[in-house]
Design a protein around this motif. Structure first.
Motif, mmCIF file in Angstrom:
data_model
loop_
_atom_site.group_PDB
_atom_site.id
_atom_site.type_symbol
_atom_site.label_atom_id
_atom_site.label_comp_id
_atom_site.label_asym_id
_atom_site.label_seq_id
_atom_site.Cartn_x
_atom_site.Cartn_y
_atom_site.Cartn_z
ATOM 1 N N PRO A 1 -11.203 -11.521 43.312
ATOM 2 C CA PRO A 1 -10.755 -10.130 43.267
ATOM 3 C C PRO A 1 -10.215 -9.726 41.891
ATOM 4 N N ALA A 2 -10.367 -8.464 41.576
ATOM 5 C CA ALA A 2 -9.794 -7.906 40.339
ATOM 6 C C ALA A 2 -9.567 -6.419 40.568
ATOM 7 N N MET A 3 -8.346 -5.992 40.382
ATOM 8 C CA MET A 3 -8.044 -4.563 40.584
ATOM 9 C C MET A 3 -6.639 -4.267 40.079
ATOM 10 N N ASN A 4 -6.297 -3.000 40.078
ATOM 11 C CA ASN A 4 -4.948 -2.569 39.728
ATOM 12 C C ASN A 4 -3.935 -3.247 40.652
ATOM 13 N N VAL A 5 -2.764 -3.552 40.112
ATOM 14 C CA VAL A 5 -1.764 -4.311 40.853
ATOM 15 C C VAL A 5 -1.378 -3.644 42.183
ATOM 16 N N ARG A 6 -1.247 -2.308 42.163
ATOM 17 C CA ARG A 6 -0.833 -1.667 43.431
ATOM 18 C C ARG A 6 -1.965 -1.677 44.456
ATOM 19 N N MET A 7 -3.201 -1.593 43.961
ATOM 20 C CA MET A 7 -4.334 -1.706 44.895
ATOM 21 C C MET A 7 -4.371 -3.104 45.514
ATOM 22 N N TRP A 8 -4.090 -4.117 44.679
ATOM 23 C CA TRP A 8 -4.104 -5.507 45.180
ATOM 24 C C TRP A 8 -2.983 -5.731 46.202
ATOM 25 N N HIS B 1 -1.526 -3.491 47.988
ATOM 26 C CA HIS B 1 -1.542 -2.531 49.107
ATOM 27 C C HIS B 1 -1.783 -3.272 50.429
ATOM 28 N N PRO B 2 -1.044 -2.887 51.479
ATOM 29 C CA PRO B 2 -1.232 -3.594 52.764
ATOM 30 C C PRO B 2 -2.681 -3.584 53.242
ATOM 31 N N ALA B 3 -3.428 -2.536 52.904
ATOM 32 C CA ALA B 3 -4.832 -2.488 53.353
ATOM 33 C C ALA B 3 -5.621 -3.626 52.712
ATOM 34 N N THR B 4 -5.438 -3.805 51.389
ATOM 35 C CA THR B 4 -6.180 -4.882 50.701
ATOM 36 C C THR B 4 -5.713 -6.242 51.197
ATOM 37 N N GLN B 5 -4.399 -6.388 51.350
ATOM 38 C CA GLN B 5 -3.877 -7.678 51.810
ATOM 39 C C GLN B 5 -4.378 -7.993 53.227
ATOM 40 N N ALA B 6 -4.461 -6.953 54.082
ATOM 41 C CA ALA B 6 -4.982 -7.172 55.440
ATOM 42 C C ALA B 6 -6.464 -7.548 55.376
ATOM 43 N N ASN B 7 -7.214 -6.898 54.471
ATOM 44 C CA ASN B 7 -8.637 -7.254 54.321
ATOM 45 C C ASN B 7 -8.791 -8.697 53.853
#
Ligand code: C5P
Length: 399
Positions: free
Chosen positions: A120-127, A129-135
Motif C-alpha cells: 500500500p501507498a497513500m496519504n497518511v490520513r487515507m491509510w 482511515h477506518p475504512a482502509t484499515q477495515a479493508n
C-alpha cells in the motif's frame, strides 16, 4: 527450473514510479514479469517504460479485443505464480475488499486463485482511515500478503505511515512467497549473530571481533530450506541476507528482548558473540582524561545468557536449539559442558585461537557436539558450514 512469473499490477499513486525500479530488480533476479497498468496508474508511469523494463507486453484494458485475444484476464492470472499490487492505492484495496471488478486490474484480482501481495501507498490520513484499515483487515483475513507502508515525509507534505516500502523490501517479500517448498517450510527459525556493543560512555563501548558472517550465512541457509527466519544482529557491516526479517540491536539486553519478542520459534541458532559483561552504569557524558589522575575503573556486571534463557525448558522452548562454543583451549570438553549447562541440542564448537584466522575470517572448522556424538567437519567456507549445519538441523527436526 523455469523462471517464476510475477503479474505486477500498477495502480495510480505518486509512488507508481517505484514500480519501475521493482520491475528492474525482479528481472535482474530472473523473474518473468507481466504488468497490468490501471487507468489511473497510466497518469504516473507509461506502458512503454513498463514494457521496456519488463520486456513483456503491458496490459491496460479489460475490453481491448487484442488484449483479450492474446491473453484474457483469466489467462493473465493463470500464467503467473504471484500477483503483486505496487503501489496499492486506497481505491484498489477497497475494490479488492468489496470484490469489485470494474477494470482489468480488479477483474484479474477477483478471478485469481494465486497468492496476492499488496504494497500500500497513500496519504497518511487515507491509510489510517477506518475504512482502509477495515479493508486491510478483510484482505489479511483472506490471506492477502502485505508489505506494510513505511513512515516518513510524503509527497503531500504530511508525515506519517503511508509511504510505499522500498523496492528491495518488496522484492524480498516476493522472494519469500515464491521460494520453492523445502524441508523447513512452515517453520520459524530465530538466529542471533554479530557482536554486541556494551556502552562505557556515549562514544566508547566494549566489543569483540565477531563479523556476523557465520550467523548471516546460517539465516540465509535456513531461508533456502523454506524456513521463515528472524535474524537478530548486533552491529555488523556484512549485508543483511535476502528474504529474512532482520532486527538490529546493540547491547546484549536488547538482543535478549528482540529474541523473546520473536518467539515462538521452532528452531533457534545462537551464533552471536554476546559480550559476557556490561558496564554497570555507562556514563551519560564522555569520560574525560584528567592529567595526572588514575584511569577510570569500570565495574562490570554479567549480561543475561540469551541462549540459556531461551533454551530453558518451558512451553516456548524452540524444538531445536543450537549454540556455539568459540574457544581457544579444551575445545571439546568446554563444548560438551556448554551443551548440558545451556540445555542446547547441538553445540557448534570452533577453535578461535588467533592463528586459525577464524574469528572475523571467511572460513570455519567446526565440531558438531550433541548428546549422541561429536562430528568433526573439515575446514570449509562459512556459507558451506551454514548449509551443512542447516541440513543437520532439518534432519534432527524430521526425527
Ligand atoms: O558461554 P559462552 O559465551 O561461551 O557460550 C556461547 C554460546 O552462548 C553462543 O551460542 C552464544 O551465542 C551464546 N550466548 C548467549 N548469550 C550470552 C553469552 C553467550 O546467547 N550472554
Amino acid at each position: 527450473m523455469t523462471a517464476k512469473r510475477v503479474l505486477l499490477i500498477v495502480s495510480g499513486g505518486i509512488a507508481a514510479f517505484k514500480a519501475l525500479e521493482l520491475v528492474r530488480l525482479l528481472r535482474r533476479a530472473n523473474y518473468g514479469v507481466t504488468c497490468v497498468l490501471t487507468k489511473n496508474g497510466s497518469q504516473f508511469v507509461t506502458p512503454l517504460s513498463l514494457q521496456a523494463l519488463s520486456e513483456s507486453k503491458v496490459y491496460t484494458d479489460l475490453f481491448s479485443l487484442t488484449d483479450e485475444s492474446e491473453m484474457g484476464h483469466i489467462q493473465l492470472s493463470r500464467a503467473a505464480d504471484l500477483l503483486v499490487v505496487v503501489p496499492a492505492t486506497a481505491n484498489i484495496l477497497a475494490k479488492m475488499a468489496a470484490g469489485l471488478a470494474d477494470d482489468l486490474a480488479s477483474t484479474v484480482l477477483l478471478a485469481t486463485d494465486k497468492p496476492v501481495l499488496v504494497a500500500p501507498a497513500m496519504n497518511v490520513r487515507m491509510w489510517l482511515h477506518p475504512a482502509t484499515q477495515a479493508n486491510m483487515a478483510v484482505l489479511a483475513q483472506r490471506g492477502v500478503h502485505v508489505v506494510a507502508p513505511t513512515e516518513g515525509a510524503m509527497a503531500c507534505n504530511e508525515f506519517g505511515p503511508g509511504r510505499l516500502a522500498e523496492p528491495p523490501e518488496i522484492l524480498a517479500a516476493i522472494e519469500v512467497l515464491l521460494r520453492p517448498a523445502g524441508p523447513l517450510t512452515g517453520r520459524h527459525a530465530l538466529v542471533t549473530s554479530g557482536p554486541t556493543h556494551e556502552p562505557i560512555d556515549p562514544v566508547r563501548y566494549i566489543a569483540n571481533r565477531s563479523s556476523g558472517r557465520q550467523g548471516a550465512a546460517i539465516a540465509a541457509a535456513l531461508a533456502e530450506l523454506g524456513a521463515r527466519v528472524t535474524l537478530v544482529r548486533g552491529p555488523v557491516s556484512v549485508p543483511d541476507p535476502d528474504g529474512v526479517t532482520v532486527h538490529r540491536v546493540e547491547t546484549a539486553q536488547q538482543m535478549l528482548e528482540a529474541c523473546q519478542s520473536a518467539l515462538p520459534a521452532d528452531i533457534a541458532v545462537f551464533a552471536a558473540a554476546v559480550a559476557d559483561w556490561r558496564v554497570e552504569q555507562a556514563a551519560t557524558g564522555k569520560i574525560k582524561k584528567q592529567p595526572g589522575a588514575a584511569p577510570p575503573a569500570l565495574t562490570l556486571l554479567p549480561n543475561p545468557d540469551i541462549l540459556a534463557t531461551i533454551a530453558a525448558a518451558g512451553p516456548n522452548r524452540p524444538r531445536i536449539v543450537v549454540g556455539f562454543a568459540a574457544e581457544t583451549d579444551d575445545l571439546l570438553a568446554n563444548a560438551q559442558a556448554k551443551l548440558v549447562r545451556k540445555n542446547a541440542d547441538f553445540i557448534v564448537a570452533n577453535d578461535v585461537s588467533p592463528e586459525t584466522g577464524i574469528m572475523g575470517g571467511a572460513e570455519n572448522a567446526v565440531h558438531i557436539v550433541s548428546a549422541a556424538d561429536v562430528e568433526t567437519w573439515p575446514r570449509l567456507g562459512k556459507d558451506e558450514v551454514a548449509r551443512r549445519l542447516v541440513r543437520r538441523i532439518a534432519e534432527a527436526f524430521a526425527d
